[in-house]
Write a protein that holds these residues in place. Structure first.
Motif, PDB file in Angstrom:
ATOM      1  N   HIS A 346      35.272  -4.114  -6.355  1.00  0.00           N
ATOM      2  CA  HIS A 346      36.208  -3.746  -7.416  1.00  0.00           C
ATOM      3  C   HIS A 346      36.354  -4.912  -8.394  1.00  0.00           C
ATOM      4  O   HIS A 346      36.470  -6.067  -7.983  1.00  0.00           O
ATOM      5  N   GLY A 365      26.980  -0.331 -11.360  1.00  0.00           N
ATOM      6  CA  GLY A 365      26.886   0.856 -10.526  1.00  0.00           C
ATOM      7  C   GLY A 365      25.492   1.028  -9.953  1.00  0.00           C
ATOM      8  O   GLY A 365      25.319   1.331  -8.760  1.00  0.00           O
ATOM      9  N   LEU A 374      26.764   1.824  -2.735  1.00  0.00           N
ATOM     10  CA  LEU A 374      27.190   3.090  -3.303  1.00  0.00           C
ATOM     11  C   LEU A 374      26.073   4.110  -3.139  1.00  0.00           C
ATOM     12  O   LEU A 374      24.891   3.759  -3.224  1.00  0.00           O
ATOM     13  N   HIS A 380      32.024   7.081 -13.840  1.00  0.00           N
ATOM     14  CA  HIS A 380      32.951   8.094 -14.358  1.00  0.00           C
ATOM     15  C   HIS A 380      34.040   7.357 -15.124  1.00  0.00           C
ATOM     16  O   HIS A 380      34.829   6.601 -14.545  1.00  0.00           O
ATOM     17  N   LEU A 403      38.920  10.421  -8.727  1.00  0.00           N
ATOM     18  CA  LEU A 403      38.278   9.717  -7.610  1.00  0.00           C
ATOM     19  C   LEU A 403      37.154  10.543  -6.999  1.00  0.00           C
ATOM     20  O   LEU A 403      36.120  10.001  -6.598  1.00  0.00           O
ATOM     21  N   ALA A 406      34.194  10.244  -9.164  1.00  0.00           N
ATOM     22  CA  ALA A 406      33.616   8.900  -9.092  1.00  0.00           C
ATOM     23  C   ALA A 406      33.032   8.601  -7.717  1.00  0.00           C
ATOM     24  O   ALA A 406      32.417   7.553  -7.530  1.00  0.00           O
ATOM     25  N   LYS A 407      33.198   9.493  -6.761  1.00  0.00           N
ATOM     26  CA  LYS A 407      32.726   9.252  -5.393  1.00  0.00           C
ATOM     27  C   LYS A 407      31.239   8.916  -5.397  1.00  0.00           C
ATOM     28  O   LYS A 407      30.428   9.635  -5.973  1.00  0.00           O
ATOM     29  N   GLY A 409      30.084   6.325  -6.864  1.00  0.00           N
ATOM     30  CA  GLY A 409      29.776   5.547  -8.049  1.00  0.00           C
ATOM     31  C   GLY A 409      30.948   4.677  -8.463  1.00  0.00           C
ATOM     32  O   GLY A 409      31.696   4.174  -7.618  1.00  0.00           O
ATOM     33  N   LEU A 411      34.439   4.171 -10.803  1.00  0.00           N
ATOM     34  CA  LEU A 411      35.543   4.705 -11.602  1.00  0.00           C
ATOM     35  C   LEU A 411      35.919   3.629 -12.616  1.00  0.00           C
ATOM     36  O   LEU A 411      36.478   2.589 -12.255  1.00  0.00           O
ATOM     37  N   ASP A 448      32.888   4.206  -0.544  1.00  0.00           N
ATOM     38  CA  ASP A 448      31.814   4.720  -1.380  1.00  0.00           C
ATOM     39  C   ASP A 448      32.243   4.906  -2.831  1.00  0.00           C
ATOM     40  O   ASP A 448      31.898   5.886  -3.467  1.00  0.00           O
ATOM     41  N   PHE A 449      33.013   3.999  -3.353  1.00  0.00           N
ATOM     42  CA  PHE A 449      33.292   3.984  -4.785  1.00  0.00           C
ATOM     43  C   PHE A 449      33.787   2.594  -5.173  1.00  0.00           C
ATOM     44  O   PHE A 449      34.319   1.850  -4.356  1.00  0.00           O
TER      45      PHE A 449
END
Length: 878
Positions: A346, A365, A374, A380, A403, A406-407, A409, A411, A448-449
């Motif tokens: 993050h 990403g 990922l 997204h 979310l 974006a799963k 990948g 956000l 996974d995001f």
């Protein structure tokens, strides 16, 4: 003959097929939903269907002994069940079907992930076998949620029976009825199930416009866990041309009994190249699916693309170092080390608009995908509007939806600081978004995001401070600096390539000049790459207008349609000049304003400055010169309270109206409270409303320094300043801004933002009134109330005002203090008259202020008439 001797029943039947299915639903022509791949979460019973042709059809009945056996592929193979039958075959049945299954009524209770096969035995002889596979991706296939694969691209092409190689394919959305042989569907899908290798069974069904099944192709393909992309082609037709009739058709992709996508096409007279829009089950409108080739690139290729970006040197190195560290942690895991914390992906992106934040987010990403962090690697992008609901209960579903999209990948939340409003704003739901994000980023499902938040530095600091859990979730901070002029020049060249134009050398030099000027004058709203793209787009528009103004534009050679000349870019960097309204000078109003100014006590230097300004503006107007673009008329009023700033501002506004510089000539007075709101987004609206009120006149901001003095972590005064600066530039000449305040504070105010000092080139400094001037003001105020002070009273007031002047500090009220003293004296005067009888009053002058009325003003600090002790006065030095 030997076969009949070894198997006497062979003269009674001929083996037809052994099929496998899991659904007992009846279909047309006595068929079932035949499959070879099943999902563990949806499977309870697996059935085998043995079918054979009855050679004694229409002759006689007979009996057959059949055994169905099911094995699990192991070493050695394990027999799961053996199902023997003795069945009567009727002479009226041309085809005999024998069906039986094995399992448990609870899905997932019996069948586990693995490879199996059914065997069919007739009369003690093996007739056939059929393999099937149980797969487990962690969840069943549901509409809009397929844990195995995701359709990336669907295209149609024509070819022979043995297909054609990918590089030679021509893609069509309409086919020729006379020339078409096979219509092929090329499906490109992302492999979402990367934990292990698995079997993919894809059905492609071709229907005509009447929904009649024209053909069906089944592809069973093993997918390696290292495969990012799944490519499958399936075609239907004939090597003989003309097998396709003119009609409308659809090709449908089925996976595990679920419809993946529908692609329509037509068969007409001729071929028509292009891509057909695709219908997806979870979307209302058709979409155009085309593969994103970036997902096919290796880790090294993605890093090469990142390094190819213009500028961003520090960001590139930081991303590379981050990637190497992740690889190091992964290497440690492979060697048996255990990390206490998960790998943090993050990030916080800080920077101005157009500095490449979204582009780098997409790169990250892809990098995370290539490194196995990922599953998809897509981005997204959302903002506050996409996440925050208007009413209670609306916010959480919107965040969950974002979310979900974006799963696998990234956000990307642009202007994330808009989610964190003031702590006391109980009606805002932005904080609910933050709380959900913190929870999801820390939960087991947050693997996974990745979340990337972006915005300006100051606001992002407030955002991270708004929730204790945010800082611990975002450990990666990337600061995107503004592009340098030479980098912006490179971006301009790249923009030309994308837009299919080229700059002549003179035009290129002019573009570079505009870029340098814009870079020097930039503030935090500077658009960087967006600004440059806009320049090239405007140049292209000017090119088009120049070409189309020619009498015969179609006769122009091709290269001229792409060549931008100097004339196409001249004037792009210049700001449009605002013409003064043609309003004649109002001499009467001007003289009235000048007389009001002259009647004011003191401020001789201010009066001279204003008179010079009036003479200069009048000269410019009379000679037709441009007043507004020669110098700014926005003015700074510096001085302590009560020194006449607001009064002079009103007079100066009247003068500009008389000179025809202002259309309306009114003055809107406001302060910080009138410009700044309590939460993000509302300040700009509130400030714009005040500016709109002042349009055609003057916006007077008292104590303007309060806009730039930090009011806490959630201050929005700077937002008001940004709005003010933009409007001052965009609507130059249509209104003026006067700002007023204390000397020290106003100096800090002008230094707080580079744009402020450049907008205000006129400063009027108001000194404190001298004791003599304070006395004159007091006498004027008494005269306005038709009161005359007797000599003793006047002398006492003179001494008292001098005493107040000696004890003054920077908060001394000047004329305001005089007004307070005069009002107190008039009150004492009225009380004295009120105590007299009517007869006594008739012989007493009613407008005479006596010594008795002012004797309460003693030359002693303890006798000050102000209730707030010490406010506005200092201890006089001994």
């Amino acid at each position: 003959m030997g076969e009949e001797l070894s198997n006497p029943l062979s003269k009674h039947y001929k083996f037809r097929a052994l099929n496998v299915y899991a659904s007992t639903e009846w279909l047309a022509d006595n068929k079932k939903k035949y499959r070879q791949v099943f999902d563990l979460h949806e499977t309870n019973y697996i059935y085998a269907e043995l079918s054979f042709f009855n050679k004694l059809f229409d002759e006689e009945d007979w009996e057959v002994e059949v055994e169905l056996r099911c094995y699990a592929m192991k070493k050695p193979d394990k027999l799961l069940c053996s199902l023997p039958f003795r069945r009567k075959v009727s002479k009226y049945d041309p085809v005999m079907y024998i069906r039986e299954g094995w399992g448990n009524k609870a899905a997932g209770a019996f069948w586990k992930r693995g490879t199996y096969y059914w065997e069919a035995w007739i009369g003690g002889r093996k007739a056939g076998s059929k393999f099937f596979y149980i797969e487990d991706a962690g969840a069943p296939v549901q509409p809009g949620n397929n844990p195995y694969l995701e359709v990336q691209s669907l295209k149609l092409y024509e070819g022979p029976y043995d297909d054609i190689i990918e590089d030679e394919r021509l893609y069509y959305k309409s086919f020729s009825s006379e020339e078409t042989r096979y219509v092929y569907v090329e499906a490109i899908m992302k492999n979402l199930h990367r934990e292990r290798s698995w079997q993919c069974e894809l059905y492609t069904k071709f229907y005509n416009d009447a929904r009649e099944l024209k053909g069906q192709v089944v592809r069973l393909q093993r997918i390696d866990k290292r495969d990012d992309i799944i490519k499958i082609t399936a075609g239907w037709g004939s090597n003989v041309k003309g097998s396709w009739r003119k009609d409308r058709y659809t090709a449908e992709l089925i996976f595990m009994d679920r419809l993946l996508a529908v692609i329509p096409f037509e068969v007409e007279e001729d071929f028509e190249e292009g891509l057909s829009s695709v219908l997806l089950p979870d979307q209302q409108s058709p979409v155009l699916l085309a593969p994103d080739e970036s997902f096919n690139k290796t880790f090294a290729e993605v890093m090469e693309r990142l390094n190819a970006l213009i500028g961003l040197t520090a960001i590139k190195q930081q991303v590379l170092d981050h990637a190497k560290y992740i690889q190091f942690l992964q290497l440690r895991q492979e060697k048996g080390f255990t990390e206490k914390e998960r790998i943090n992906v993050h990030s916080v992106f800080i920077g101005n608009p157009g500095t490449g934040k979204t582009t780098v987010a997409k790169m990250m990403g892809l990098l995370y995908k290539k490194m196995g962090l990922l599953s998809k690697g897509h981005v997204h992008e959302v903002d506050r509007v996409d996440l925050v609901g208007e009413y209670i209960g609306q916010t959480a579903p919107k965040v969950k939806e974002a979310l979900a999209k974006a799963k696998g990948g990234v956000l990307f939340i642009d202007e994330a600081y808009a989610l964190a409003r003031s702590n006391d704003d109980s009606k805002d739901f932005g904080r609910e978004v933050i709380e959900i994000l913190v929870k999801e980023m820390s939960s087991a499902g947050g693997d996974d995001f990745a979340v990337i938040v972006a915005g300006y530095p100051k606001e992002m600091k407030h955002f991270l401070d708004s929730n204790p859990g945010l800082k611990s979730r975002f450990k990666l901070h990337f600061e995107f600096s503004d592009y340098l002029p030479q980098e912006l020049s490179q971006i301009a060249a790249f923009a030309c390539q994308e837009k299919g134009v080229e700059l002549e050398p003179e035009a290129k030099a002019k573009i570079d000049e505009i870029i340098v000027d814009a870079y020097r004058a930039r503030d935090r709203s500077f658009g960087n790459a967006r600004f440059v793209y806009d320049l090239i787009e405007k140049s292209k528009i000017n090119l088009g207008l120049r070409i189309m103004s020619d009498d015969n534009p179609k006769d122009k050679p091709k290269e001229e349609l792409a060549r931008i000349l100097l004339s196409d870019v001249e004037g792009l960097g210049a700001k449009p000049k605002v013409q003064l309204p043609e309003i004649p000078v109002d001499e009467d109003l001007l003289q009235e304003a000048l007389q009001e100014l002259q009647r004011l006590v003191g401020m001789e230097q201010i009066k001279e400055q204003i008179n010079e300004l009036v003479r200069l503006v009048r000269f410019y107007r009379e000679t037709g010169r441009d007043v507004l673009n020669s110098f700014f008329l926005h003015t700074v009023f510096i001085g302590n309270p009560g020194t006449g700033k607001t009064t002079v501002a009103r007079i100066l506004t009247k003068m500009y109206k008389a000179l025809g510089v202002l259309e309306r000539g009114h003055m809107v007075e406001t302060d910080r409270q009138g410009l700044v709101a309590g939460h993000v987004g509302q300040t700009a609206i509130k400030s714009a409303e005040r500016i709109d009120e002042a349009m055609g006149g003057v916006l007077f901001i008292d104590e303007a320094y309060a806009l730039t003095q930090a009011q806490g972590s959630n201050d929005f005064g700077d937002e008001a300043v940004q709005t003010l600066l933009k409007r001052m530039e965009d609507f130059r000449g249509r209104f003026f801004v006067f700002v007023a305040g204390y000397p020290e504070n106003m100096e800090a105010f002008l230094k707080a933002n580079p744009g402020l000092n450049s907008r205000f080139d006129k400063v009027l400094k108001f000194e404190d009134y001298s004791p003599r001037e304070l006395h004159r003001i007091a006498m004027q105020m008494l005269a306005e109330n038709h009161i005359v002070a007797e000599p003793q009273a006047e002398e006492h007031l003179r001494g008292y005002l001098a005493f107040l002047y000696d004890y003054r500090d920077k908060y001394f009220g000047n004329a305001r203090t005089v007004r307070t003293v005069v009002n107190e004296a008039i009150k004492n005067h009225n009380l004295r008259l009120a105590a007299l009888t009517p007869g006594e009053r008739s012989g007493t002058p009613l407008n005479l202020l006596t010594l008795a009325d002012v004797q309460a003003f003693k030359l002693d600090k303890s006798s000050f008439v102000f209730s707030k002790k010490g406010i506005g006065f200092r201890q006089r030095e001994q």
